[in-house]
Design a protein around this motif. Structure first.
Motif, short mmCIF file in Angstrom:
data_model
loop_
_atom_site.label_atom_id
_atom_site.label_comp_id
_atom_site.label_asym_id
_atom_site.label_seq_id
_atom_site.Cartn_x
_atom_site.Cartn_y
_atom_site.Cartn_z
N PHE A 43 0.81 -1.22 0.00
CA PHE A 43 0.00 0.00 0.00
C PHE A 43 0.84 1.27 0.00
O PHE A 43 0.75 2.10 -0.90
N PHE A 44 1.67 1.45 1.03
CA PHE A 44 2.32 2.75 1.19
C PHE A 44 3.40 3.02 0.14
O PHE A 44 3.72 4.17 -0.13
N HIS A 45 3.96 1.97 -0.47
CA HIS A 45 4.92 2.19 -1.56
C HIS A 45 4.26 2.98 -2.68
O HIS A 45 4.80 3.98 -3.18
N GLU A 46 3.06 2.55 -3.07
CA GLU A 46 2.32 3.28 -4.11
C GLU A 46 1.79 4.60 -3.58
O GLU A 46 1.79 5.62 -4.28
N HIS A 47 1.34 4.61 -2.31
CA HIS A 47 0.76 5.80 -1.70
C HIS A 47 1.77 6.95 -1.73
O HIS A 47 1.40 8.11 -1.95
N TYR A 48 3.04 6.62 -1.50
CA TYR A 48 4.10 7.63 -1.48
C TYR A 48 4.97 7.59 -2.73
O TYR A 48 6.09 8.12 -2.73
N PRO A 52 11.98 7.39 -1.58
CA PRO A 52 13.02 6.70 -0.80
C PRO A 52 13.01 7.06 0.68
O PRO A 52 13.22 6.18 1.53
N LEU A 53 12.75 8.33 1.02
CA LEU A 53 12.71 8.72 2.42
C LEU A 53 11.60 7.99 3.16
O LEU A 53 11.79 7.53 4.30
N ALA A 54 10.44 7.88 2.53
CA ALA A 54 9.32 7.18 3.16
C ALA A 54 9.68 5.71 3.41
O ALA A 54 9.38 5.15 4.48
N ARG A 55 10.31 5.08 2.43
CA ARG A 55 10.71 3.68 2.60
C ARG A 55 11.66 3.54 3.78
O ARG A 55 11.51 2.61 4.60
N PRO A 191 -4.37 11.53 2.74
CA PRO A 191 -4.00 11.48 1.32
C PRO A 191 -2.49 11.53 1.12
O PRO A 191 -1.75 11.95 2.01
N PRO A 192 -2.00 11.08 -0.04
CA PRO A 192 -0.55 11.10 -0.31
C PRO A 192 0.05 12.48 -0.11
O PRO A 192 -0.56 13.50 -0.44
N HIS A 202 2.23 7.51 9.78
CA HIS A 202 1.74 6.31 9.11
C HIS A 202 2.67 5.12 9.31
O HIS A 202 2.23 3.97 9.27
N ALA A 203 3.95 5.39 9.53
CA ALA A 203 4.90 4.31 9.77
C ALA A 203 4.82 3.76 11.19
O ALA A 203 5.24 2.62 11.44
N LEU A 204 4.30 4.54 12.14
CA LEU A 204 4.34 4.18 13.55
C LEU A 204 3.04 3.60 14.10
O LEU A 204 3.06 2.66 14.89
#
Length: 361
Positions: A43-48, A52-55, A191-192, A202-204
């Protein structure tokens, strides 16, 4: 003349304060359980857009898995839901989760719902009227005379003032009380964006419910001795929870650990422990809210704790994520069984630190 006739009518009949003791506890999760890596990949790969920072933030959050009421992998439109849609889903999901958790906590204490004098509910992720507290009291079969308290929008630290409130009730009224903390943060996927604070949130954050039962003068359990707090009003904008048309939006500054570092020593050493003749080295258990890896590192450094003192907090973060207000109660359940003082510590908007001193017997 009898002594009772010399006492002012306003104070006649007052009983000696009871000792409030935690005699039961339980926690529960929504049905969907997801690994952090799958949540990112699916999900979040596409969402963001593969940012790279989000990953890196997702990979370094210290979280292996978490539970959610809303699975964004299958309900991909969640970030577009209106606040009204999210609140409708909140009560649909929260009621059975809360009922399951309180029932299990009462069973662990050997009490029936009709024994409860006060039901307190803490939640910052959803609202409804009639409230979750009233609906749960009805569904659980509690007395029509049960007192209720709803604690809203205090965020991650709400369990500690909630514990203080139910402890005061037990001490003054001599009747059992229940505290339920329930959060469904998955309802509030935004939203993105490339906003760092949203990505970190969202990561926590994850979903859970936790409940504790307190009884007067019980023979064994965690006696609640004290609750203290400090708020740094100059940093109030570093952590926020804003109601928008698209749910609740988290504000979470990377400066939060630095502010906590300034205050945690004073709160724990001077306000909480010293008045009871204690120091950090006297504490046999540390139930610290795992707001993130860096926060736990700061607490350990500032209080000069042994390397394994925060193991329960790190384990809960890894296995469950940051579940907001229930999390510190989930850590408390994992404390070693050795007798002695235990510190529960949590942080949240304000910027606020709350701490409780417990004694296991």
């Amino acid at each position: 003349m009898h002594l009772s006739e010399k006492v002012h009518p306003a104070v006649r009949g007052l009983r000696a304060a009871a000792r409030p003791v935690v005699t039961g506890s339980a926690h529960s999760f929504p049905a969907t359980r997801t690994s952090q890596s799958d949540l990112w990949a699916d999900f979040f790969h596409e969402h963001y857009s593969g940012l790279p920072l989000a990953r890196r933030i997702f990979e370094n959050a210290g979280i292996g898995s978490r539970s959610t009421a809303v699975d964004p992998r299958t309900e991909k439109a969640v970030s577009t839901w209106s606040t009204g849609q999210r609140m409708a889903r909140y009560i649909k999901e929260a009621l059975p989760l809360g009922r399951q958790t309180v029932t299990a906590a009462l069973e662990s204490a050997g009490l029936a719902p009709q024994d409860v004098g006060l039901l307190a509910v803490a939640s910052c992720t959803g609202y409804t009227t009639p409230g979750l507290d009233l609906r749960l009291a009805d569904e659980l079969g509690m007395s029509s005379k049960v007192q209720r308290l709803f604690v809203g929008h205090m965020g991650c630290y709400a369990a500690i003032p909630g514990l203080g409130a139910v402890s005061d009730f037990v001490a003054s009224r001599g009747r059992p009380a229940v505290l339920l903390c329930l959060e469904l943060t998955s309802l509030h996927v935004q939203p993105p964006t490339d906003d760092l604070e949203q990505i970190v949130a969202h990561a926590l954050f994850a979903d859970a419910a936790a409940a504790v039962v307190l009884e007067p003068n019980a023979g064994s359990g965690y006696e609640v001795l004290d609750v203290v707090a400090v708020t740094d009003h100059s940093t109030a904008d570093l952590m926020s929870w804003e109601i928008t048309d698209l749910g609740f939006k988290m504000g979470l500054s990377p400066k939060v650990p630095d502010v906590l570092a300034q205050h945690v020593g004073e709160v724990v050493r001077d306000q909480l422990l010293a008045p009871h003749g204690l120091a950090p080295e006297d504490v046999t258990g540390w139930a610290v809210h795992p707001g993130g890896k860096r926060i736990l590192e700061v607490v350990g450094e500032r209080l000069a704790l042994p390397d394994d003192a925060l193991k329960a907090s790190y384990d809960v973060l890894d296995e469950c994520g940051n579940c907001s207000s229930p999390t510190v109660l989930m850590v408390l359940e994992r404390m070693p069984s050795a007798e002695g003082p235990v510190v529960a510590l949590a942080f949240g908007p304000g910027l606020t630190l709350y701490a409780a001193l417990l004694r296991r017997s």
